[in-house]
Design a protein around this motif. Structure first.
Motif, mmCIF file in Angstrom:
data_model
loop_
_atom_site.group_PDB
_atom_site.id
_atom_site.type_symbol
_atom_site.label_atom_id
_atom_site.label_comp_id
_atom_site.label_asym_id
_atom_site.label_seq_id
_atom_site.Cartn_x
_atom_site.Cartn_y
_atom_site.Cartn_z
ATOM 1 N N ILE A 32 16.118 36.852 -34.902
ATOM 2 C CA ILE A 32 17.475 36.633 -34.387
ATOM 3 C C ILE A 32 17.803 37.682 -33.337
ATOM 4 O O ILE A 32 18.298 37.361 -32.249
ATOM 5 N N SER A 33 17.530 38.937 -33.632
ATOM 6 C CA SER A 33 17.801 40.006 -32.669
ATOM 7 C C SER A 33 17.010 39.800 -31.381
ATOM 8 O O SER A 33 17.531 39.962 -30.283
ATOM 9 N N LYS A 34 15.752 39.475 -31.526
ATOM 10 C CA LYS A 34 14.886 39.282 -30.359
ATOM 11 C C LYS A 34 15.405 38.139 -29.489
ATOM 12 O O LYS A 34 15.464 38.268 -28.264
ATOM 13 N N LEU A 35 15.773 37.035 -30.103
ATOM 14 C CA LEU A 35 16.262 35.884 -29.347
ATOM 15 C C LEU A 35 17.609 36.166 -28.683
ATOM 16 O O LEU A 35 17.807 35.821 -27.514
ATOM 17 N N VAL A 36 18.515 36.786 -29.406
ATOM 18 C CA VAL A 36 19.846 37.073 -28.851
ATOM 19 C C VAL A 36 19.747 38.030 -27.677
ATOM 20 O O VAL A 36 20.302 37.782 -26.603
ATOM 21 N N VAL A 37 19.041 39.134 -27.856
ATOM 22 C CA VAL A 37 18.924 40.121 -26.789
ATOM 23 C C VAL A 37 18.149 39.543 -25.602
ATOM 24 O O VAL A 37 18.511 39.774 -24.444
ATOM 25 N N TYR A 39 18.046 36.383 -24.676
ATOM 26 C CA TYR A 39 18.929 35.440 -23.989
ATOM 27 C C TYR A 39 20.000 36.163 -23.175
ATOM 28 O O TYR A 39 20.258 35.823 -22.023
ATOM 29 N N VAL A 40 20.601 37.174 -23.764
ATOM 30 C CA VAL A 40 21.651 37.916 -23.061
ATOM 31 C C VAL A 40 21.066 38.653 -21.865
ATOM 32 O O VAL A 40 21.737 38.790 -20.828
ATOM 33 N N ALA A 41 19.829 39.100 -21.933
ATOM 34 C CA ALA A 41 19.202 39.790 -20.807
ATOM 35 C C ALA A 41 19.068 38.883 -19.596
ATOM 36 O O ALA A 41 19.086 39.360 -18.458
ATOM 37 N N THR A 42 18.953 37.576 -19.817
ATOM 38 C CA THR A 42 18.867 36.657 -18.681
ATOM 39 C C THR A 42 20.228 36.446 -18.032
ATOM 40 O O THR A 42 20.304 36.062 -16.879
ATOM 41 N N ILE A 43 21.293 36.705 -18.773
ATOM 42 C CA ILE A 43 22.643 36.521 -18.245
ATOM 43 C C ILE A 43 23.127 37.784 -17.534
ATOM 44 O O ILE A 43 23.549 37.734 -16.381
ATOM 45 N N SER A 44 23.081 38.916 -18.230
ATOM 46 C CA SER A 44 23.571 40.161 -17.658
ATOM 47 C C SER A 44 22.919 41.338 -18.364
ATOM 48 O O SER A 44 22.948 41.425 -19.591
ATOM 49 N N ALA A 51 25.243 42.999 -27.158
ATOM 50 C CA ALA A 51 24.656 41.871 -27.881
ATOM 51 C C ALA A 51 23.782 42.358 -29.026
ATOM 52 O O ALA A 51 23.793 41.778 -30.124
ATOM 53 N N ALA A 52 23.032 43.437 -28.797
ATOM 54 C CA ALA A 52 22.191 43.984 -29.858
ATOM 55 C C ALA A 52 23.050 44.495 -31.012
ATOM 56 O O ALA A 52 22.740 44.249 -32.181
ATOM 57 N N MET A 53 24.134 45.179 -30.693
ATOM 58 C CA MET A 53 25.012 45.699 -31.743
ATOM 59 C C MET A 53 25.709 44.571 -32.504
ATOM 60 O O MET A 53 25.842 44.631 -33.722
ATOM 61 N N LEU A 54 26.155 43.544 -31.777
ATOM 62 C CA LEU A 54 26.811 42.416 -32.432
ATOM 63 C C LEU A 54 25.836 41.655 -33.327
ATOM 64 O O LEU A 54 26.189 41.279 -34.455
ATOM 65 N N SER A 55 24.618 41.451 -32.863
ATOM 66 C CA SER A 55 23.640 40.756 -33.704
ATOM 67 C C SER A 55 23.304 41.600 -34.930
ATOM 68 O O SER A 55 23.106 41.065 -36.023
#
Length: 117
Positions: A32-37, A39-44, A51-55
């Motif tokens: 989950i952490s890997k996917l979230v971070v 994905y967010v890295a492609t946005i900003s 995002a890492a802290m929220l996940s």
């Protein structure tokens, strides 16, 4: 797979089930952490830490919910379950550290003043 076999040999069927559930929880939480971070890295790039802290927060709340849900359950061997989680955390972090150390990223810092013709 190795954890399930060891759990089966150490504590029978309950040990194998504990190892399997522990492995699934650990792999799911790290993925989950890997996917979230990722994905967010492609946005900003500026949102990666948030995002890492929220996940992480969501995973801790989810883990607390799982603990409350299964606190009285006698479905699996708790000792094998716990040791499987600890072992997989160590393996996952070691693999990620090794990957980071072996991955070479070219980084250029151009310090020359910008000259326009």
């Amino acid at each position: 797979m190795l954890a399930v076999i060891v759990g089966l040999l150490v504590a029978g069927g309950k040990g194998a089930l504990g190892a399997a559930v522990g492995a699934l929880i650990t792999i799911a939480f790290f993925a989950i952490s890997k996917l979230v971070v990722g994905y967010v890295a492609t946005i900003s790039e500026h949102l990666i830490t948030g995002a890492a802290m929220l996940s992480y927060l969501i995973k801790i709340v989810g883990l607390f919910g799982l603990i409350l849900l299964f606190k009285d359950a006698d479905l699996w061997n708790d000792l094998v379950f716990g040791y499987t989680i600890i072992a997989l955390i160590i393996v996952w972090i070691t693999a990620e550290a090794r990957l980071v150390l072996r991955t070479r990223t070219l980084e250029l810092n151009d310090t020359t003043p910008n000259r326009t013709p």
